[in-house]
Write a protein that holds these residues in place. Structure first.
Motif, PDB file in Angstrom:
ATOM      1  N   ARG A   1      29.389   0.392 -11.306  1.00 27.76           N
ATOM      2  CA  ARG A   1      29.355  -0.876 -10.564  1.00 27.76           C
ATOM      3  C   ARG A   1      30.036  -0.682  -9.203  1.00 27.76           C
ATOM      4  NH1 ARG A   1      27.605  -5.175 -12.489  1.00 27.76           N
ATOM      5  NH2 ARG A   1      27.886  -4.572 -14.663  1.00 27.76           N
TER       6      ARG A   1
ATOM      7  N   GLU B   1      22.502  -2.823  -8.117  1.00 28.47           N
ATOM      8  CA  GLU B   1      22.750  -3.808  -9.163  1.00 28.47           C
ATOM      9  C   GLU B   1      21.972  -3.449 -10.415  1.00 28.47           C
ATOM     10  OE1 GLU B   1      22.107  -7.763  -7.729  1.00 28.47           O
ATOM     11  OE2 GLU B   1      23.228  -7.397  -5.892  1.00 28.47           O
ATOM     12  N   GLU B   2      22.389  -4.013 -11.529  1.00 28.30           N
ATOM     13  CA  GLU B   2      21.741  -3.789 -12.828  1.00 28.30           C
ATOM     14  C   GLU B   2      20.235  -3.966 -12.700  1.00 28.30           C
ATOM     15  OE1 GLU B   2      21.393  -2.893 -16.779  1.00 28.30           O
ATOM     16  OE2 GLU B   2      23.348  -3.051 -15.815  1.00 28.30           O
TER      17      GLU B   2
ATOM     18  N   MET C   1      26.373   0.325 -15.710  1.00 26.77           N
ATOM     19  CA  MET C   1      25.147  -0.411 -15.613  1.00 26.77           C
ATOM     20  C   MET C   1      24.013   0.592 -15.429  1.00 26.77           C
ATOM     21  SD  MET C   1      25.286  -2.120 -11.874  1.00 26.77           S
ATOM     22  CE  MET C   1      25.701  -1.065 -10.533  1.00 26.77           C
TER      23      MET C   1
ATOM     24  N   GLN D   1      24.729  -2.496  -2.274  1.00 28.55           N
ATOM     25  CA  GLN D   1      25.221  -2.110  -3.588  1.00 28.55           C
ATOM     26  C   GLN D   1      24.095  -2.158  -4.605  1.00 28.55           C
ATOM     27  OE1 GLN D   1      28.661  -4.204  -4.937  1.00 28.55           O
ATOM     28  NE2 GLN D   1      29.932  -3.484  -3.254  1.00 28.55           N
TER      29      GLN D   1
END
Length: 66
Positions: A14, A52-53, A1, A50
């Protein structure tokens, strides 16, 4: 990503956390602030956040000088 790290588009695996990212980039935690999508993330939360895209990550290092 893909995510933007200090204005540079990068591939990020990811599940990568902000803490993981700092380690991968060889950035020590001392004197560092991290913002994700314009929100500063506390040091204690870096391992839980985390990437993320499409995230925009800014890593700011304090530099002493005079």
């Amino acid at each position: 990503m893909r995510a933007s790290i200090n204005g540079e588009e990068r591939d990020v695996r990811r599940g990568t956390t902000l803490f993981d990212l700092l380690q991968q980039l060889g950035i020590a935690m001392r004197g560092v602030a991290v913002a994700r999508n314009d929100r500063v993330i506390g040091r204690a939360q870096l391992a839980d956040e985390q990437i993320e895209e499409g995230d925009r990550i800014e890593i700011i290092r304090a530099v002493a000088g005079g």
